[in-house]
Design a protein around this motif. Structure first.
Motif, short mmCIF file in Angstrom:
data_model
loop_
_atom_site.label_atom_id
_atom_site.label_comp_id
_atom_site.label_asym_id
_atom_site.label_seq_id
_atom_site.Cartn_x
_atom_site.Cartn_y
_atom_site.Cartn_z
N UNK A 210 0.83 -1.20 0.00
CA UNK A 210 0.00 0.00 0.00
C UNK A 210 0.86 1.25 0.00
N UNK A 211 0.47 2.25 -0.77
CA UNK A 211 1.15 3.55 -0.78
C UNK A 211 0.15 4.69 -0.80
N UNK A 212 -1.11 4.42 -0.45
CA UNK A 212 -2.13 5.46 -0.58
C UNK A 212 -3.03 5.64 0.64
N UNK A 213 -2.87 4.83 1.69
CA UNK A 213 -3.77 4.92 2.85
C UNK A 213 -2.98 5.03 4.15
N UNK A 214 -3.53 5.77 5.10
CA UNK A 214 -2.92 5.85 6.43
C UNK A 214 -3.20 4.57 7.22
N UNK A 215 -4.40 4.02 7.07
CA UNK A 215 -4.76 2.76 7.72
C UNK A 215 -4.93 1.69 6.65
N UNK B 6 -14.90 -10.56 14.70
CA UNK B 6 -15.49 -9.39 14.06
C UNK B 6 -14.59 -8.18 13.97
N UNK B 7 -13.32 -8.29 14.42
CA UNK B 7 -12.38 -7.17 14.33
C UNK B 7 -11.38 -7.42 13.19
N UNK B 8 -11.11 -6.38 12.43
CA UNK B 8 -10.08 -6.46 11.39
C UNK B 8 -8.72 -6.19 12.02
N UNK B 9 -7.67 -6.75 11.42
CA UNK B 9 -6.29 -6.43 11.80
C UNK B 9 -5.79 -5.39 10.81
N UNK B 10 -5.34 -4.25 11.34
CA UNK B 10 -4.91 -3.15 10.47
C UNK B 10 -3.53 -2.65 10.87
N UNK B 11 -2.85 -2.06 9.90
CA UNK B 11 -1.58 -1.38 10.10
C UNK B 11 -1.85 0.10 9.92
N UNK B 12 -1.43 0.90 10.89
CA UNK B 12 -1.60 2.35 10.80
C UNK B 12 -0.23 2.96 10.52
N UNK B 13 -0.16 3.72 9.42
CA UNK B 13 1.07 4.39 9.01
C UNK B 13 1.00 5.85 9.46
N UNK B 14 2.14 6.39 9.82
CA UNK B 14 2.19 7.80 10.19
C UNK B 14 1.91 8.72 9.01
N UNK B 15 2.30 8.30 7.81
CA UNK B 15 2.09 9.07 6.60
C UNK B 15 1.39 8.18 5.57
N UNK C 178 1.07 8.22 2.41
CA UNK C 178 1.70 7.93 1.12
C UNK C 178 2.99 7.11 1.21
N UNK C 179 3.38 6.71 2.42
CA UNK C 179 4.58 5.88 2.56
C UNK C 179 4.32 4.49 1.98
N UNK C 180 5.11 4.06 0.98
CA UNK C 180 4.92 2.72 0.44
C UNK C 180 5.40 1.66 1.44
N UNK C 181 4.55 0.66 1.70
CA UNK C 181 4.90 -0.43 2.59
C UNK C 181 4.52 -1.77 1.95
N UNK C 182 5.22 -2.77 2.36
CA UNK C 182 4.88 -4.14 2.02
C UNK C 182 4.81 -4.93 3.32
#
Length: 136
Positions: free
Chosen positions: A45-50, A112-121, A123-127
């Motif tokens: 992802x390179x377009x979402x904060x969460x 019923x809960x999703x597991x999410x990664x929250x990025x500080x920015x 637009x930071x590309x992560x894998x």
């Protein structure tokens, strides 16, 4: 010397013959037993904060055992289940990563809960690569 080897061989033979646990198959840890789907998954992802790593499913919990995270930009990240933050922020430099094995411990999201990664920015590309179980 020959008597010592003979005595050791005899003791080993007796031990192997009287101990069923010595030949028993290893048991799976309790947190891997039962009706579950074990999977490897990845997200980029390179377009979402969460970033939703594993979507929520009604009446199914998520158990995370390993996460590999790579970032092409300097940023901070944390994991959350539903709306609850589950880890402290991890700060990574540009073109760096994190590979952590949580097993035999684990991080669990309730049913019923999703597991999410929250990025500080956003637009930071992560894998991200995950090893997890999802209850059926």
């Amino acid at each position: 010397m020959h008597r010592i080897f003979l005595a050791l061989f005899t003791m080993l033979a007796l031990f192997a013959g009287t101990s069923e646990s010595a030949v028993a198959a290893p048991q799976s840890p309790d947190n891997l037993a039962g009706s579950k789907t074990t999977a490897l998954s990845y997200v980029e992802d390179a377009t979402n904060a969460t970033v939703t790593l594993i979507p929520a499913v009604t009446a199914q919990s998520i158990t995370l055992y390993r996460i590999i995270l790579s970032s092409s930009g300097t940023d901070n990240f944390y994991l959350k289940c539903g709306t609850t933050q589950k880890t402290a922020k991890v700060y990574l430099g540009a073109n760096s990563g994190l590979d952590t094995m949580i097993f035999p411990m684990y991080l669990r999201c309730d049913a019923g809960e999703a597991l999410s990664l929250v990025k500080g920015t956003a637009t930071t590309p992560v894998g991200v690569t995950l090893w997890f179980n999802q209850e059926r």
